[in-house]
Design a protein around this motif. Structure first.
Motif, short mmCIF file in Angstrom:
data_model
loop_
_atom_site.label_atom_id
_atom_site.label_comp_id
_atom_site.label_asym_id
_atom_site.label_seq_id
_atom_site.Cartn_x
_atom_site.Cartn_y
_atom_site.Cartn_z
N GLU A 151 0.76 -1.05 -0.27
CA GLU A 151 0.37 0.18 -0.26
C GLU A 151 1.31 1.44 -0.07
N GLN A 152 2.67 0.84 0.54
CA GLN A 152 3.22 2.37 0.36
C GLN A 152 3.55 3.02 -1.23
N VAL A 153 2.98 1.53 -2.10
CA VAL A 153 3.72 3.13 -3.16
C VAL A 153 2.70 3.70 -3.28
N ALA A 154 1.65 3.93 -3.53
CA ALA A 154 1.09 5.34 -4.15
C ALA A 154 1.62 6.21 -2.72
N ASN A 155 1.59 6.18 -2.36
CA ASN A 155 2.04 6.83 -0.49
C ASN A 155 2.98 7.86 -0.88
N ARG A 156 4.38 6.60 -1.60
CA ARG A 156 5.13 7.12 -1.60
C ARG A 156 5.47 8.13 -2.68
N ALA A 157 5.06 7.96 -4.15
CA ALA A 157 4.48 8.61 -5.16
C ALA A 157 3.80 10.08 -4.40
N GLU A 158 2.85 10.53 -4.31
CA GLU A 158 2.31 11.47 -3.19
C GLU A 158 3.46 12.25 -2.57
N LEU A 159 4.52 11.88 -2.14
CA LEU A 159 5.48 12.94 -1.20
C LEU A 159 6.32 12.69 -2.19
N VAL A 160 6.42 12.19 -3.27
CA VAL A 160 7.77 12.28 -3.80
C VAL A 160 7.28 13.44 -5.16
N VAL A 161 5.98 13.04 -5.82
CA VAL A 161 5.92 14.41 -6.57
C VAL A 161 5.32 16.09 -6.08
N THR A 162 4.74 16.05 -4.34
CA THR A 162 4.73 17.20 -3.38
C THR A 162 6.20 18.28 -3.37
N GLU A 163 6.64 17.13 -3.52
CA GLU A 163 8.75 17.67 -3.47
C GLU A 163 8.98 18.51 -4.75
N LEU A 164 8.37 17.82 -5.44
CA LEU A 164 9.04 18.23 -6.48
C LEU A 164 8.42 19.11 -7.42
N VAL A 165 7.47 19.21 -7.28
CA VAL A 165 6.31 20.63 -7.50
C VAL A 165 6.80 21.59 -6.92
N SER A 166 6.84 21.17 -5.24
CA SER A 166 7.45 22.79 -4.16
C SER A 166 8.54 23.41 -4.62
N ASN A 167 9.58 22.06 -4.81
CA ASN A 167 10.74 22.57 -6.01
C ASN A 167 10.65 23.63 -6.40
N ALA A 168 9.61 23.75 -7.48
CA ALA A 168 9.71 24.32 -8.68
C ALA A 168 9.03 25.41 -8.47
N ILE A 169 7.93 25.23 -7.96
CA ILE A 169 7.13 26.80 -7.42
C ILE A 169 8.27 27.76 -6.86
N ILE A 170 8.76 27.09 -6.03
CA ILE A 170 9.65 28.01 -4.91
C ILE A 170 11.10 28.61 -6.17
N HIS A 171 11.61 27.30 -7.07
CA HIS A 171 12.96 27.95 -7.08
C HIS A 171 12.51 28.88 -9.05
N ALA A 172 11.20 28.06 -10.21
CA ALA A 172 11.06 28.30 -11.18
C ALA A 172 10.21 29.39 -11.59
N LYS A 173 9.24 29.01 -10.42
CA LYS A 173 7.60 30.06 -10.34
C LYS A 173 7.37 30.12 -12.06
N THR A 174 7.52 29.36 -12.23
CA THR A 174 6.83 28.78 -14.17
C THR A 174 5.43 27.75 -13.74
N GLU A 175 5.47 27.99 -14.82
CA GLU A 175 4.08 26.58 -15.36
C GLU A 175 5.16 25.52 -15.14
N LEU A 176 4.25 24.48 -14.40
CA LEU A 176 4.44 23.31 -14.70
C LEU A 176 3.48 22.45 -15.18
N GLU A 177 4.67 21.06 -16.01
CA GLU A 177 4.20 19.95 -16.86
C GLU A 177 4.44 18.72 -15.76
N VAL A 178 3.56 18.20 -15.39
CA VAL A 178 3.65 16.92 -14.32
C VAL A 178 3.08 15.45 -15.21
#
Length: 269
Positions: free
Chosen positions: A172-199
């Motif tokens: 059951e951990q796979v989706a939970n890990r994936a949620e954490l990973v995408v959260t960190e990737l998106v947060s990092n992009a928002i903070i540093h890139a400040k542009t539109e994102l494509e996930v």
């Protein structure tokens, strides 16, 4: 999408290499025209990386309009791109229609060991029909923390449920890990890139792929846990812990940060 690079060669000669991604999915076709040399070879890397950002089934570099390279060594950029694509996202890179002089240089440099060379584009596309396209979810998002994070997590959860990722992995951990990973990737992009994102979330068994493309060329920085307190960077420590491997590629419009998660227990670091 199209791009062009103009550089000044010997004796003030203007040397130009242009490229255009003519199709993106399921097979990305890049048409190159102009001169390949030591100055324009990096543009080949950008073109292939830009095509890889959408995680196609395969990439075809159409070389019909390419002028013979200034030196055979310049042609090894295609082999390097093929090796990079094999590492992530795990798709083949093929070459099509090289003129005789270019084909001879490719043969001398044994580029066919890394990338299959076809006589023309039709032959290349026919040969790649058997390559199954990855299952893929894709969404373009604005850099708004209150919207982007929840939307990215919801897409990852929907993808895992649609593909039965948890059932396949027996965890059951796979989706939970994936949620954490995408959260960190998106947060990092928002903070540093400040542009539109494509996930993009894709399934290429035995790996779940999550990638985030943004409009900033600045590479992601992995900070050490004891680094001075700064904004961002530590989230990538979590990404490294939860994924099998991760990295980034510069693209024409910025960069794509990619991750691969094996469908099983998290790696031991």
């Amino acid at each position: 999408m199209a791009a062009a690079l103009g550089v000044v060669g010997g004796a003030g000669r203007l040397v130009t290499l242009t490229w255009k991604v003519e199709t993106e999915l399921p097979v990305a076709v890049i048409r190159f025209e102009g001169v390949l040399d030591v100055d324009t070879a990096p543009e080949v890397r950008l073109a292939v990386a830009t095509a890889l950002a959408l995680q196609p089934a395969a990439v075809v570099a159409d070389l019909a309009g390419l002028t013979a390279a200034a030196a055979d060594d310049d042609l090894t950029v295609f082999a390097a791109c093929a090796r990079s694509a094999a590492a992530w996202p795990g798709c083949p890179v093929a070459l099509s229609g090289p003129p005789d002089a270019v084909a001879a240089g490719l043969a001398r440099m044994s580029v066919n060991r890394s990338a299959v060379i076809h006589p023309d584009l039709d032959h290349a596309l026919a040969a790649l029909e058997a390559v199954p396209p990855p299952l893929r979810f894709r969404q373009r998002l604005t850099a708004a923390p209150s919207i982007t994070g929840p939307a990215a997590r919801a897409m990852v959860v929907a993808a895992c449920e649609a593909w039965g990722v948890n059932a396949a992995a027996g965890l059951e951990q796979v989706a939970n890990r994936a949620e954490l990973v995408v959260t960190e990737l998106v947060s990092n992009a928002i903070i540093h890139a400040k542009t539109e994102l494509e996930v993009v979330v894709a399934l290429r068994e035995p790996f779940l792929h999550i990638s985030v493309a943004d409009g900033s060329p600045a590479p992601p920085r992995l900070l050490s846990p004891d680094a001075p307190d700064t904004i961002g960077g530590r989230g990538l420590i979590l990404v490294e812990t939860l994924t099998t491997k991760w990295g980034y590629l510069p693209t024409r419009d910025g960069k794509v940060v990619w991750t691969m998660m094996r469908l099983g227990p998290p790696p031991v670091r």
